[in-house]
Design a protein around this motif. Structure first.
Motif, PDB file in Angstrom:
ATOM      1  N   PHE A  15     140.894   1.934 121.255  1.00 25.49           N
ATOM      2  CA  PHE A  15     140.351   1.643 119.920  1.00 25.49           C
ATOM      3  C   PHE A  15     141.255   0.677 119.155  1.00 25.49           C
ATOM      4  O   PHE A  15     140.782  -0.208 118.448  1.00 25.49           O
ATOM      5  N   LYS A  16     142.562   0.849 119.315  1.00 22.98           N
ATOM      6  CA  LYS A  16     143.502  -0.040 118.623  1.00 22.98           C
ATOM      7  C   LYS A  16     143.341  -1.477 119.103  1.00 22.98           C
ATOM      8  O   LYS A  16     143.319  -2.421 118.299  1.00 22.98           O
ATOM      9  N   ILE A  17     143.217  -1.657 120.423  1.00 19.03           N
ATOM     10  CA  ILE A  17     143.043  -2.993 121.002  1.00 19.03           C
ATOM     11  C   ILE A  17     141.770  -3.648 120.478  1.00 19.03           C
ATOM     12  O   ILE A  17     141.730  -4.852 120.216  1.00 19.03           O
ATOM     13  N   ASN A  18     140.738  -2.830 120.291  1.00 18.95           N
ATOM     14  CA  ASN A  18     139.435  -3.359 119.871  1.00 18.95           C
ATOM     15  C   ASN A  18     139.190  -3.209 118.369  1.00 18.95           C
ATOM     16  O   ASN A  18     138.056  -3.351 117.907  1.00 18.95           O
ATOM     17  N   ASN A  19     140.257  -2.916 117.630  1.00 16.27           N
ATOM     18  CA  ASN A  19     140.205  -2.850 116.163  1.00 16.27           C
ATOM     19  C   ASN A  19     139.142  -1.861 115.667  1.00 16.27           C
ATOM     20  O   ASN A  19     138.347  -2.165 114.770  1.00 16.27           O
ATOM     21  N   ILE A  20     139.139  -0.671 116.275  1.00 17.46           N
ATOM     22  CA  ILE A  20     138.213   0.386 115.875  1.00 17.46           C
ATOM     23  C   ILE A  20     139.010   1.476 115.161  1.00 17.46           C
ATOM     24  O   ILE A  20     139.892   2.093 115.765  1.00 17.46           O
ATOM     25  N   ARG A  21     138.718   1.689 113.901  1.00 13.46           N
ATOM     26  CA  ARG A  21     139.421   2.710 113.126  1.00 13.46           C
ATOM     27  C   ARG A  21     138.574   3.977 113.078  1.00 13.46           C
ATOM     28  O   ARG A  21     137.726   4.156 112.213  1.00 13.46           O
ATOM     29  N   LEU A  80     136.618   3.684 131.716  1.00 17.04           N
ATOM     30  CA  LEU A  80     137.258   2.562 131.044  1.00 17.04           C
ATOM     31  C   LEU A  80     138.620   2.297 131.675  1.00 17.04           C
ATOM     32  O   LEU A  80     139.172   3.135 132.395  1.00 17.04           O
ATOM     33  N   LYS A  81     139.151   1.108 131.393  1.00 15.70           N
ATOM     34  CA  LYS A  81     140.435   0.734 131.966  1.00 15.70           C
ATOM     35  C   LYS A  81     141.185  -0.161 130.994  1.00 15.70           C
ATOM     36  O   LYS A  81     140.609  -1.034 130.356  1.00 15.70           O
ATOM     37  N   ILE A  82     142.503   0.091 130.873  1.00  7.49           N
ATOM     38  CA  ILE A  82     143.412  -0.811 130.166  1.00  7.49           C
ATOM     39  C   ILE A  82     144.436  -1.280 131.197  1.00  7.49           C
ATOM     40  O   ILE A  82     145.269  -0.493 131.643  1.00  7.49           O
ATOM     41  N   GLY A  83     144.345  -2.520 131.608  1.00  3.57           N
ATOM     42  CA  GLY A  83     145.228  -2.995 132.669  1.00  3.57           C
ATOM     43  C   GLY A  83     144.971  -2.226 133.943  1.00  3.57           C
ATOM     44  O   GLY A  83     143.867  -2.214 134.481  1.00  3.57           O
ATOM     45  N   LEU A 123     130.172   9.684 119.663  1.00  2.00           N
ATOM     46  CA  LEU A 123     130.553   8.746 118.607  1.00  2.00           C
ATOM     47  C   LEU A 123     129.795   9.093 117.327  1.00  2.00           C
ATOM     48  O   LEU A 123     128.558   9.158 117.329  1.00  2.00           O
ATOM     49  N   THR A 124     130.535   9.324 116.244  1.00  2.00           N
ATOM     50  CA  THR A 124     129.924   9.562 114.943  1.00  2.00           C
ATOM     51  C   THR A 124     130.668   8.721 113.912  1.00  2.00           C
ATOM     52  O   THR A 124     131.739   8.167 114.195  1.00  2.00           O
ATOM     53  N   SER A 125     130.120   8.662 112.711  1.00  2.00           N
ATOM     54  CA  SER A 125     130.766   7.891 111.643  1.00  2.00           C
ATOM     55  C   SER A 125     132.010   8.585 111.114  1.00  2.00           C
ATOM     56  O   SER A 125     132.801   7.987 110.386  1.00  2.00           O
ATOM     57  N   HIS A 126     132.219   9.851 111.511  1.00  2.00           N
ATOM     58  CA  HIS A 126     133.410  10.593 111.078  1.00  2.00           C
ATOM     59  C   HIS A 126     134.535  10.514 112.111  1.00  2.00           C
ATOM     60  O   HIS A 126     135.707  10.555 111.759  1.00  2.00           O
ATOM     61  N   GLY A 127     134.169  10.428 113.382  1.00  2.00           N
ATOM     62  CA  GLY A 127     135.170  10.382 114.433  1.00  2.00           C
ATOM     63  C   GLY A 127     134.534  10.421 115.815  1.00  2.00           C
ATOM     64  O   GLY A 127     133.308  10.569 115.952  1.00  2.00           O
ATOM     65  N   ALA A 128     135.378  10.289 116.832  1.00  2.00           N
ATOM     66  CA  ALA A 128     134.925  10.333 118.226  1.00  2.00           C
ATOM     67  C   ALA A 128     135.458  11.606 118.877  1.00  2.00           C
ATOM     68  O   ALA A 128     136.610  11.996 118.643  1.00  2.00           O
ATOM     69  N   ILE A 129     134.639  12.253 119.690  1.00  2.00           N
ATOM     70  CA  ILE A 129     135.052  13.472 120.390  1.00  2.00           C
ATOM     71  C   ILE A 129     134.874  13.268 121.887  1.00  2.00           C
ATOM     72  O   ILE A 129     133.770  12.992 122.368  1.00  2.00           O
ATOM     73  N   ILE A 130     135.966  13.408 122.624  1.00  2.00           N
ATOM     74  CA  ILE A 130     135.916  13.365 124.086  1.00  2.00           C
ATOM     75  C   ILE A 130     135.502  14.744 124.586  1.00  2.00           C
ATOM     76  O   ILE A 130     136.055  15.764 124.169  1.00  2.00           O
ATOM     77  N   LYS A 190     129.324   1.399 120.539  1.00  2.00           N
ATOM     78  CA  LYS A 190     128.700   1.915 121.760  1.00  2.00           C
ATOM     79  C   LYS A 190     128.480   0.794 122.773  1.00  2.00           C
ATOM     80  O   LYS A 190     128.806   0.929 123.962  1.00  2.00           O
ATOM     81  N   ARG A 191     127.908  -0.321 122.309  1.00  2.00           N
ATOM     82  CA  ARG A 191     127.640  -1.437 123.220  1.00  2.00           C
ATOM     83  C   ARG A 191     128.920  -2.022 123.788  1.00  2.00           C
ATOM     84  O   ARG A 191     128.969  -2.429 124.957  1.00  2.00           O
ATOM     85  N   MET A 192     129.986  -2.063 122.972  1.00  2.00           N
ATOM     86  CA  MET A 192     131.261  -2.583 123.451  1.00  2.00           C
ATOM     87  C   MET A 192     131.831  -1.690 124.550  1.00  2.00           C
ATOM     88  O   MET A 192     132.343  -2.173 125.559  1.00  2.00           O
ATOM     89  N   ILE A 193     131.730  -0.369 124.374  1.00  2.00           N
ATOM     90  CA  ILE A 193     132.216   0.565 125.386  1.00  2.00           C
ATOM     91  C   ILE A 193     131.421   0.407 126.681  1.00  2.00           C
ATOM     92  O   ILE A 193     131.989   0.344 127.775  1.00  2.00           O
ATOM     93  N   LEU A 194     130.102   0.317 126.561  1.00  2.00           N
ATOM     94  CA  LEU A 194     129.266   0.150 127.755  1.00  2.00           C
ATOM     95  C   LEU A 194     129.567  -1.164 128.465  1.00  2.00           C
ATOM     96  O   LEU A 194     129.563  -1.228 129.700  1.00  2.00           O
TER      97      LEU A 194
END
Length: 309
Positions: A132-138, A62-65, A76-83, A193-197
């Motif tokens: 996530f903040k940019i894409n409004n993902i809490r 992924l890239k930001i700028g 990705l789970t409904s509780h949180g994301a783990i890298i 998931k689709r947005m990330i892909l």
């Protein structure tokens, strides 16, 4: 072209006494070991299970700028994301809490200071929070560093970072998920998931000769034979034939073109192709280039051929 394949082919175009050969051989060894480690990690993940919805993404770019990141895995789970970060480092591993240094000791007792994987993980968590903040993902974010080498031993581990071996990964993931807050309401994981892909931005590696400070004039010309693993293919009646084993491959020039674009520069000309492949006929080179999906720019004899965006 996968980096391991590219390094192996690049070594084949350098003389045995080239000053960069030993470094490239070590780089190839590290790359292949890392790939095997990531494969073991993905195989181990098959034992992961949740009753709730979850998605696993591998090799996330992924890239930001101008800020790019590459994550080996993202759960990705409904509780949180783990890298999930994979590290293929063997030996005895030590995290020094007083100095923030990370080093390993080999069986022979050799000490090597290495980059602390916690720094990379912290950068990735910081990036994903902003993404996530940019894409409004809490969604809360955590990280897990998995050491995939079979022969590694932790002499110490930092208490503030989740670090484990491959066989421990699933248990560590479940433990991290238990520490997350209750699941976020109205969360569409499949949409995330689709947005990330859709935002995948694979890292564009500079040409290897530039990256490794190799003069492109040091590359031996020729077309590679996949059977002999040497530059022994010769053009014979609109086909390629190996002068050593007799193998025939009508598309052998495609690999040679990929090599040039990977090793030297992102575009080539008729003359450069002839020089790189050892082809004398301009008409033959024109036909070969015309059978590729390269984008042609310019006019007549000034054509140059570029990788499509």
């Amino acid at each position: 072209m996968p980096i391991a394949e590219a390094l192996e082919l690049l070594l084949g175009r350098l003389e045995s006494d080239h000053p960069q050969r030993e470094f490239l051989k070590r780089k190839l060894h590290w790359t292949m070991a890392g790939t095997r480690g990531e494969s073991r990690l993905q195989k181990e993940f098959k034992e992961f299970y949740l009753e709730d919805e979850f998605h696993i993404l591998w090799n996330v770019n992924l890239k930001i700028g101008t800020w790019p990141v590459q994550m080996d895995g993202l759960l990705l789970t409904s509780h949180g994301a783990i890298i999930i970060e994979s590290k293929n480092i063997n030996g005895q591993l030590y995290f020094n809490k007083e100095t923030d240094e990370f080093f390993r000791l080999t069986i022979e007792g050799e000490k090597t200071i290495l980059e602390d994987p916690r720094i990379q993980m912290n950068k990735h968590i910081r990036f994903l929070k902003q993404f996530f903040k940019i894409n409004n993902i809490r969604l809360p974010i955590a990280g897990l560093i998995v050491f995939t080498a079979k022969e590694c031993e932790f002499l110490s581990k930092p208490p503030d970072t989740a670090i484990c071996k491959t066989y421990q990964m699933v248990e560590y993931l479940l433990k991290i998920l238990l520490a997350f807050p209750p699941e976020s309401p109205n969360l569409n994981l499949l949409k995330i998931k689709r947005m990330i892909l859709a935002n995948q931005a694979p890292y564009k590696h500079p040409p290897l000769c530039v990256h490794f400070f190799i003069d492109s004039k040091d590359l031996k010309p020729g077309v590679y034979c996949r059977s002999c693993k040497e530059l022994t293919m010769q053009r014979n009646k609109r086909n390629w034939e190996c002068s050593k084993c007799g193998a025939r491959d009508e598309s052998a020039h495609i690999l040679a073109i990929r090599e040039y674009l990977t090793f030297v520069e992102r575009h080539l000309t008729n003359q450069k192709l002839r020089s790189f492949c050892g082809v004398e006929s301009r008409a033959v080179a024109t036909r070969l280039l015309g059978r590729t999906d390269l984008k042609r720019i310019g006019e007549s004899k000034a054509y140059s051929y570029h990788m499509p965006e």
